[in-house]
Write a protein that holds these residues in place. Structure first.
Motif, short mmCIF file in Angstrom:
data_model
loop_
_atom_site.label_atom_id
_atom_site.label_comp_id
_atom_site.label_asym_id
_atom_site.label_seq_id
_atom_site.Cartn_x
_atom_site.Cartn_y
_atom_site.Cartn_z
N GLN A 511 -71.43 -49.83 12.72
CA GLN A 511 -70.34 -50.02 11.76
C GLN A 511 -70.80 -50.75 10.51
OE1 GLN A 511 -67.31 -48.57 12.32
NE2 GLN A 511 -66.89 -49.10 10.18
N VAL A 514 -72.91 -48.42 8.39
CA VAL A 514 -72.11 -47.37 7.74
C VAL A 514 -71.30 -47.94 6.59
CG1 VAL A 514 -70.19 -45.77 8.09
CG2 VAL A 514 -72.04 -45.87 9.76
N GLU A 515 -70.76 -49.14 6.76
CA GLU A 515 -70.02 -49.77 5.66
C GLU A 515 -70.94 -49.97 4.45
OE1 GLU A 515 -68.42 -53.32 7.30
OE2 GLU A 515 -66.90 -52.28 8.51
N LEU A 518 -71.56 -46.57 2.78
CA LEU A 518 -70.44 -46.16 1.95
C LEU A 518 -70.40 -46.94 0.63
CD1 LEU A 518 -67.65 -45.88 4.70
CD2 LEU A 518 -68.65 -43.98 3.40
N PRO A 525 -64.15 -48.07 2.30
CA PRO A 525 -64.27 -48.01 3.77
C PRO A 525 -63.33 -46.95 4.33
CG PRO A 525 -64.02 -50.27 3.01
CD PRO A 525 -63.75 -49.40 1.82
N LEU A 526 -63.73 -46.36 5.44
CA LEU A 526 -62.91 -45.34 6.09
C LEU A 526 -62.55 -45.81 7.49
CD1 LEU A 526 -64.91 -42.09 5.17
CD2 LEU A 526 -62.75 -42.85 4.17
N GLU A 530 -61.20 -41.17 10.62
CA GLU A 530 -61.63 -40.35 9.48
C GLU A 530 -63.14 -40.34 9.33
OE1 GLU A 530 -59.68 -41.14 5.78
OE2 GLU A 530 -57.77 -41.63 6.74
N LEU A 531 -63.76 -41.46 9.66
CA LEU A 531 -65.20 -41.60 9.47
C LEU A 531 -65.97 -40.59 10.30
CD1 LEU A 531 -67.41 -43.21 8.07
CD2 LEU A 531 -67.35 -44.82 9.98
N ASP A 534 -66.32 -37.34 8.66
CA ASP A 534 -66.86 -37.34 7.31
C ASP A 534 -68.06 -36.39 7.22
OD1 ASP A 534 -66.97 -38.77 4.56
OD2 ASP A 534 -69.02 -38.88 5.31
N LEU A 537 -71.50 -38.17 6.70
CA LEU A 537 -72.01 -38.84 7.89
C LEU A 537 -72.56 -37.81 8.87
CD1 LEU A 537 -72.39 -41.43 9.52
CD2 LEU A 537 -70.09 -41.08 10.46
#
Length: 603
Positions: A511, A514-515, A518, A525-526, A530-531, A534, A537
């Motif tokens: 996490q 990934v933040e 993004l 942020p998602l 939803e992430l 993506d 991703l």
């Protein structure tokens, strides 16, 4: 040291150090203000002796078992050595253990006393105490347990304690460590004083450069591994026996760990691959946030190439780094590598990795950055390390050579067998299970591996985890999983495919990484739901899968994958406390997702 010790027990080292060099600093301990203060050999010995008196006054007797349920902290080490001083046996319990896990461990080990860290732990034990008829005493560290015990034992004469200590022999049981168990109920591994003395003295002798650091520099290490795990316990004992100053850090989060590394300034540390991955990822993200991502990536390539060239030279396969490569390496040492070492306190030059496989490229990077990581291999039943890369000639991507006094044999089916004085005494109260793994003194590990021409061991998988497709292809998933997990956005990966037409994978994401990813794309942020859908991703994870597939045949390759919204957690029974994935539990919990993998297009 290549033979078991002939006399004494683990606690003797505490009293010997105090007698021979009472002012020597053996521990670092945080004060209430968060500052590290030194603890001398004499101070630690006095505390161990006073606590041992309290244990005797409270009814703990020679051979009794005392459970320890806590995070990694000073008091755990204090209790460990006090328990060993009176000839009792410690039974570690993970601080995250559920009530049922606590019940099984304390019941199976016939524990008569228990030390917990805080009220939550006390409540966990309290919820099952009616089913533990042998448990008579419960002490809480955060409620003043040490002071209470010291006060209760004040009237006991020192000689009473020393009589207990002198009665301990090498074959006495020191601890019963319950395997975390990826399948089935955990079993109690009986580890003797001799097992731990042989293991730790062998490592500190053969890897003296790691434990002794450089001339004129006092060696020190920060212990942040869980002390309920055999690896952390081995570090604790090795540091005490060798007189290496060490401190305790209960959290593996880099935002907490890095400041303590900088303040404590260790000369070496021992960790699991997860820690090295996080240190690398944190450095990469910091560089990218500063607009220096390209420079960092070039530094990585130079470090890997430099370390690989040196490795080739050590094995007679090349001349070593070229003049140009050495020049680029010196430049990046000032610009990048030095900053990484400074973030770890500035004095770290060596580290040891165990618990699971360390990616070869990651090991080469740290070597090129000035921190040599010795990867090793072992299990609870072998009292931690049975093999490790030698100080003078590591081969990255392997788990090294047998430690002195140890023999490694590869059975006909590829299983790794071990023989040595560190091999455990057996499973507590379970002769059937003991007989299944101990065969004429050899420990059948359940791991699959191979030895190269120079005797270096490579672990290739687990016997029980080999997957067989419906077409008859046998696949060891470990290598595939580790290569997918090497991608910075991936947290966990589990490959499935037993009795299925092809291999597939479930992937969880990091996490924090990934933040950052993004943010670098100027994207908000998602939410997790939803992430995982993506497209960007999915492209990144597909790259990781394709990269992993290049190392195997088409029949063994991962054909499709699914990104999950939440990580596999210990809380949900899907990960052991030592971060191993529970394969069967995950496949059961995600049965619908696994079925869906075989109804979607392949990679």
């Amino acid at each position: 040291m290549d033979a078991a010790p002939l006399f004494g027990g683990l606690a003797d080292a505490v009293f010997d150090h105090a007698a021979h060099d009472p002012a020597h600093v053996v521990l670092g301990r945080k004060d209430p203000a968060g500052r590290w203060r030194d603890v001398s050999a004499a101070e630690f010995c006095d505390e161990v002796l006073a606590l041992a008196k309290g244990l005797l006054a409270s009814g703990v007797r020679f051979g009794d078992r005392v459970a320890l349920m806590s995070r990694t902290r000073y008091e755990w080490t204090l209790f460990d050595f006090a328990i060993w001083t009176v000839g009792a046996q410690s039974v570690p319990v993970y601080p995250t253990a559920s009530a049922e896990q606590v019940l099984w461990t304390l019941y199976d080990a016939e524990v008569s006393a228990c030390v917990v860290e805080h009220e939550d732990h006390a409540m966990t034990v309290g919820s099952v105490i009616d089913r533990l008829p042998l448990l008579k005493r419960l002490w809480q560290v955060d409620a003043g347990a040490v002071g209470q015990l010291v006060e209760s034992g004040a009237a006991i004469d020192d000689e009473v304690v020393h009589r207990h200590r002198r009665a301990v022999t090498p074959d006495s049981t020191a601890t019963v460590i319950y395997t975390s168990g990826t399948t089935g109920r955990p079993r109690g591994c009986v580890i003797t004083h001799a097992n731990l003395m042989f293991e730790t003295d062998t490592l500190t002798g053969r890897w003296e450069s790691l434990f002794r650091s450089r001339p004129g520099e006092d060696p020190a290490t920060l212990l942040f591994l869980p002390l309920a795990h055999v690896f952390g316990r081995m570090v604790e004992v090795a540091a005490v026996r060798s007189g290496v100053r060490f401190g305790h850090q209960p959290l593996l989060r880099t935002d907490v760990l890095l400041p303590d590394l900088a303040a404590f300034r260790p000369t070496f540390f021992l960790a699991v691959p997860y820690v090295f991955e996080k240190l690398f990822d944190t450095a990469r993200r910091r560089a990218e946030a500063e607009g220096r991502g390209g420079v960092f990536d070039k530094a990585v390539e130079v470090a890997v190439s430099y370390a690989e060239a040196r490795e080739h030279r050590a094995f007679g396969l090349g001349p070593g780094p070229s003049t140009g490569l050495r020049a680029r390496h010196r430049f990046f040492d000032r610009a990048v590598y030095g900053k990484l070492r400074e973030a770890m306190g500035g004095r770290v030059r060596y580290a040891m990795s165990g618990g699971s496989g360390l990616d070869r490229r990651l090991g080469l990077f740290f070597e090129g950055a000035g921190v040599r990581v010795f990867e090793g291999y072992g299990l609870t039943e072998s009292t931690a390390a049975a093999t490790a890369n030698p100080p003078e000639r590591p081969r990255f991507g392997t788990v090294g050579l047998p430690i002195p006094g140890t023999t490694v044999h590869i059975a006909e089916d590829g299983e790794v067998w071990l023989h040595g004085a560190h091999v455990f005494a057996g499973y507590l109260g379970d002769p059937g299970a003991t007989g299944a793994v101990l065969r004429d003194g050899w420990l059948a590990t359940g791991d699959l591996g191979s030895l190269d021409d120079d005797g270096y061991l490579t672990i290739t998988g687990r016997k029980k985890e080999t997957l067989v497709t419906s077409g008859g292809t046998s696949v060891s998933p470990l290598g595939l999983e580790e290569r997918v997990r090497a991608h910075p956005l991936v947290a966990q990966c589990i490959v499935v495919g037993n009795d299925r037409p092809y291999m597939a994978a479930l992937v969880t994401i990091d996490q924090e990484a990934v933040e950052h990813w993004l943010r670098m794309q100027n994207r908000p942020p998602l939410p997790p739901v939803e992430l995982v859908r993506d497209p960007g991703l999915e492209v990144e994870i597909r790259r990781a899968v394709i990269a992993a597939n290049t190392r195997v045949s088409q029949a063994e390759s991962i054909r499709t994958f699914r990104i999950l919204a939440h990580p596999f957690s210990e809380e949900h029974g899907l990960v052991t406390p030592s971060l191993e994935l529970k394969r069967r539990a995950i496949e059961t919990a995600y049965a619908d997702e696994v079925d869906a993998l075989y109804r979607r297009p392949t990679v």
